[in-house]
Write an enzyme that holds these catalytic residues in place. Sequence first.
Site, mmCIF file in Angstrom:
data_model
loop_
_atom_site.group_PDB
_atom_site.id
_atom_site.type_symbol
_atom_site.label_atom_id
_atom_site.label_comp_id
_atom_site.label_asym_id
_atom_site.label_seq_id
_atom_site.Cartn_x
_atom_site.Cartn_y
_atom_site.Cartn_z
ATOM 1 N N ARG A 20 0.845 -1.196 0.000
ATOM 2 C CA ARG A 20 0.000 0.000 0.000
ATOM 3 C C ARG A 20 0.879 1.244 0.000
ATOM 4 N NH1 ARG A 20 -2.303 0.359 4.673
ATOM 5 N NH2 ARG A 20 -2.097 -1.775 5.391
ATOM 6 N N CYS B 135 0.565 -8.284 11.624
ATOM 7 C CA CYS B 135 0.807 -8.553 13.045
ATOM 8 C C CYS B 135 -0.018 -9.719 13.579
ATOM 9 C CB CYS B 135 0.572 -7.299 13.874
ATOM 10 S SG CYS B 135 1.735 -5.988 13.505
ATOM 11 N N GLY B 136 -0.396 -10.643 12.693
ATOM 12 C CA GLY B 136 -0.983 -11.888 13.191
ATOM 13 C C GLY B 136 -2.508 -11.949 13.192
ATOM 14 N N ARG C 181 1.387 -12.448 -1.502
ATOM 15 C CA ARG C 181 0.037 -12.686 -0.959
ATOM 16 C C ARG C 181 -0.639 -13.870 -1.626
ATOM 17 N NH1 ARG C 181 -2.328 -8.890 3.013
ATOM 18 N NH2 ARG C 181 -0.660 -7.385 3.309
ATOM 19 N N ARG D 40 1.858 -4.352 18.721
ATOM 20 C CA ARG D 40 3.192 -4.898 18.467
ATOM 21 C C ARG D 40 4.150 -4.068 19.304
ATOM 22 N NH1 ARG D 40 4.380 -7.867 13.785
ATOM 23 N NH2 ARG D 40 6.520 -8.529 13.831
#
Length: 631
Positions: free
Chosen positions: A92, A279-280, A393, A424
């Site tokens: 992005r 971040c999961g 991706r 995070r």
Amino acid sequence: MGGSVSGRAHQILRNALDEANFRKLAAIENPFLHQFVAEVIELCQPSRVFVCTDSEEDKRFIREQAVATGEERPLAIEGHTVHFDGPKDQSRDREATKYLVPKGESLGSAFNQIDRDEGLAEIRELLRGSMRGHTLIVLFFSLGPVGSPFSILCVQCTDSFYVAHNEILLYRTAYEQFRREGKGAEFFRFVHSSGRLDENMVSVDWRKRRIYIDYITNTVYSVNTQYAGNSMGLKKLALRLAIRKAAREGWLAEHMFIMGVHGPGGRKTYFAGAFPSGCGKTSTAMTPGETILADDIAYIRNINGEARAVNPEIGIFGILKGISPDREPLIYRILTSPGEVIFSNVLVKDGRPYWLDMGRELPKEGVNPWGRWWEGKTDEEGNPIPPAHKNARYTVSLHPLPNCDPELDNPMGVPLSGIIYGCRDARAYVIVQQGFDWLHGIIAYGAALETVTMFTVLDEGKEEINVMAVQDFLSISVGEYLRNYIEFGKGLREPPAVFGVNYFLLDENGEQVANIHERAVWLKWMERRVHGDVGALLGPTGLLPKFDDLRAIYREVLGEEYPRERYERQFTIRVPENLAKIERVERFYQRHVPDAPEEVFQVLGAQRERLLEAQRRFGDRLSPFQLEEAA
Ligand code: SPV
Ligand code: MN
């Protein structure tokens, strides 16, 4: 036929569309739609126009064309394809993404904005003639289940079959719903053009990449880019428009997963979770044993006093890096089995895709976004080129997944019992804690969410505050956004319990204090907390798990012993680090959020007092074994 298409728009559509496609468009009796498509044609001058209905035949055409144009290439496994974005077009672009703001208005200094007239002139110039030689594809979607109180209709115009293919995997097509709603249909509009393409079908003019958001007409323009986060209107660009609509109408449009966590006795409890990109978030929603309803975006409404949520999407545009059979067994299996999957920006060798940290050795050569690749290849500056991009991706639909939640298409959504904010933060917050109430939770964990930017955006590696993990997509001031949030909770009979998790806490030696599999344990703990099955310890920053409860869940879920020392490392309150965190957050709100609600400072101030009190009694380190049980 065609009676509803009038005047100039009629002429343009008649000239540009063949009979079959004209009929499809004319069958939706909405003059605003016809006007919009005619304007796109007049500006972008496509050589052909394809109107995509909900039919399998139309969707097949899009899949085939994605390959026929060379935007995607088939891979060895049935249904798998690969697409490459240009080397400079892999995430992005925050810089090039701007709001078009009318004269005399401002969204505030935290926003990237441009004068609306100036921006429209610029983007129109870039779009002018951009689809010559290309096909304009017109697609109809519903964000959220078709015809539900949550839904938002959308029209996407794009000259990329890859973008169209991604979107038919990720969103519910709604051509028939447009026909049903006819004149009354209101919709978001998205115009995308990849611009000039080179022989590898990659955007040449990425330096002139622009993503401009016109909230006055609910239209987003994107040009000279292909990375799906910049090009697919329905994803984060629609989220931006939805956030404005939500704040106006008193609901929440969030950067959150939705999952069903399975508790004792066959109970299922729904949680939504906000995590910054990379971040999961997806991996939490894909925790083995649980069910996934959304991996990226949630719409949450107050329905008869209850917080209920739907997924505006029906698929995953997920990060490949780190997906290995050991770490992410569910996703790994899907990505290596027959079925519809689009891979992007991976390494391809003998028809197989490879990505970073996939738990096996990568080939020494192949093809990747930089062209032919071999180990040791460097770019113009002499930097080594990796085998695959970090932000490579995959796109898959949720429905075929064995762990897809059966309520995905429930038009009334699912009841949310808990909301999780994932930061995070290497230094301060403990691994998992629960807010004292709605206000404390959403401010202390959501509004104060700190992170480090990941490879999902071009400016990687920056420490920042990322309010509710949605800051990148906010389209109203942070103050207005938070006020809506606070009010939303007040309107509920029983607001969801709020939790903060921090997967990324390090110990004094810089070692991770938790591993990925432990997420399963914390989810089960949160599920039990929601139902009052387990107690908690009263800490200065929230309610903490008791050792015995976690130990029992560890045995049950992981079949492992949970050592006391591990618990202590994960849950010791680090007082100075927490005080410093409060200072950083306060500074952010003082400097950047002139309209911050008073509640932000009240909640943070009270947290500081509790920390100082703990420090007076216990010093800088507060072991969870020193905490008292909460009432
Ligand atoms: C994210 O970066 O948060 C994503 C992918 O979910 S994107 O479409 O780029 O937003
Ligand atoms: Mn996301």
